[in-house]
Design an enzyme around this catalytic site. Structure first.
Site, PDB file in Angstrom:
ATOM      1  N   PHE A 232      30.573  21.441  43.117  1.00 28.05           N
ATOM      2  CA  PHE A 232      30.175  22.252  44.276  1.00 28.05           C
ATOM      3  C   PHE A 232      28.688  22.599  44.300  1.00 28.05           C
ATOM      4  O   PHE A 232      28.181  23.108  45.289  1.00 28.05           O
ATOM      5  CB  PHE A 232      31.040  23.507  44.436  1.00 28.05           C
ATOM      6  CG  PHE A 232      31.150  24.428  43.250  1.00 28.05           C
ATOM      7  CD1 PHE A 232      30.083  24.725  42.425  1.00 28.05           C
ATOM      8  CD2 PHE A 232      32.379  25.026  42.965  1.00 28.05           C
ATOM      9  CE1 PHE A 232      30.205  25.594  41.353  1.00 28.05           C
ATOM     10  CE2 PHE A 232      32.518  25.905  41.893  1.00 28.05           C
ATOM     11  CZ  PHE A 232      31.418  26.190  41.087  1.00 28.05           C
ATOM     12  N   HIS A 250      30.960  35.328  41.700  1.00 28.26           N
ATOM     13  CA  HIS A 250      30.710  36.329  40.657  1.00 28.26           C
ATOM     14  C   HIS A 250      30.425  35.698  39.295  1.00 28.26           C
ATOM     15  O   HIS A 250      29.966  36.389  38.384  1.00 28.26           O
ATOM     16  CB  HIS A 250      31.859  37.333  40.582  1.00 28.26           C
ATOM     17  CG  HIS A 250      33.062  36.858  39.840  1.00 28.26           C
ATOM     18  ND1 HIS A 250      33.923  37.719  39.202  1.00 28.26           N
ATOM     19  CD2 HIS A 250      33.578  35.616  39.629  1.00 28.26           C
ATOM     20  CE1 HIS A 250      34.903  37.046  38.637  1.00 28.26           C
ATOM     21  NE2 HIS A 250      34.710  35.770  38.881  1.00 28.26           N
TER      22      HIS A 250
END
Length: 340
Positions: A232, A250
């Site tokens: 990604f 996060h």
């Protein structure tokens, strides 16, 4: 001995006392989880001697550990010295709905337990203490340690599995949309989303080895999904109507988050929706269940939990406009943004 007011009695339990001995409580919790003690209490109370015989543990040591956890509400000891599992301890059982056994084993594992005492170094350098202990970044270590990766994957599945249905039910996905779950693991969230709206189709995108272990092969989802392996940071599937990022941002610092968001923005058409599913911290020091997780991110990764203002700034820099933040019944919120 006469008891005095709490402020005058050095032996009176206090919040500071509990903080100081927090690692002892964590170690005790891990010990009973690893030896599956709660599983052996499913049918009712047992003495430490009975439990030791079943689990190959030492009865004396087991009694002392269970006594400590009983003081925290995990067990209760009866008049004959037998322990029963309290409601607080029920999620420590394996194979039950909502089991958090794997999550407890993960969070209390040496990966994190060894990093915690070196948090003092992180305060000096700002760098994860995990890197000092293991000599490499967290995710690189997982690639080289199949055992720790299995612990991590199982723990994340335990945490995420309990949230997936709650997240899917908390957002009205547009009918006939194509949903792309970026970094979606084995597909627990995507499966919950597809079950909730039969007109949706989806793509599960993650590393090839991860999506190979997907859980989407179910009759009610037939023909409505596909998997795709990739990175990604480089590129993600294009032409999605809704992109999902659950517990991804996060893990990373702002610059790496911008790389991930940049990949999505390049793939998404203007107007496509992005749903960031993460904890959203209050903009002050008010208590929040993700504050401990924020310290895990600090000592093990370069990530962080973020406030609404921090999410808005990050999304704006990546070409998205924050629309709203929706709470869910669980830990994460849904940060909804649109590609501009």
């Amino acid at each position: 001995m006469t008891r005095h007011a709490e402020s005058d009695d050095p032996f009176m339990p206090s919040a500071l006392h509990d903080l100081m001995f927090g690692h002892i409580h964590s170690a005790a919790l891990r010990a009973v989880a690893v030896h599956r003690i709660p599983d052996h209490l499913a049918d009712g109370p047992r003495t430490p001697e009975e439990l030791a015989s079943r689990t190959g543990t030492d009865a004396g040591a087991l009694r002392r550990v269970m006594r400590l956890l009983a003081s925290r509400g995990v067990f209760r000891e009866d008049d004959r010295g037998a322990f029963r599992l309290e409601e607080l301890g029920q999620p420590l059982r394996t194979g039950v709905p909502g089991s958090q056994h794997a999550g407890v084993v993960m969070i209390t594992s040496p990966m994190f337990a060894r990093s915690a005492p070196r948090l003092q170094d992180t305060l000096e350098t700002g760098q994860p203490s995990f890197d000092y202990i293991y000599g490499m970044p967290f995710f690189e270590h997982l690639l080289k340690s199949p055992e720790d990766r299995a612990t991590f994957d199982a723990g994340m599945a335990a945490f995420s599995g309990a949230e997936d249905e709650l997240v899917a039910q908390s957002y009205a996905f547009p009918p006939d949309s194509r949903v792309i779950d970026v970094g979606g693991g084995r597909g627990g969230l995507l499966g919950a989303v597809l079950r909730g709206e039969p007109s949706l189709s989806g793509v599960l995108f993650d590393q090839s080895a991860t999506v190979a272990e997907h859980v989407l092969d179910r009759p009610e989802l037939a023909g409505r999904w596909r998997t795709e392996g990739g990175d990604f940071f480089t590129a993600v599937p294009s032409d999605g109507d809704v992109y999902l990022l659950k517990h991804i941002l996060h893990d990373w610092d702002d610059e790496d988050c911008l790389r991930i968001l940049g990949s999505i923005r390049r793939a998404a058409r203007t107007g496509a929706r992005l749903l960031v599913v993460d904890a959203v911290l209050p903009g002050n020091s008010a208590p929040h269940p993700a504050l401990e997780l924020d310290i895990v991110m600090l000592m093990a990764l370069k990530g962080r939990e973020r406030t609404a203002a921090e999410f808005e700034s990050l999304l704006d820099r990546a070409g998205f406009r924050l629309r709203r933040i929706l709470p869910t019944p669980g830990l994460p919120a849904i940060v909804e943004a649109v590609a501009v």
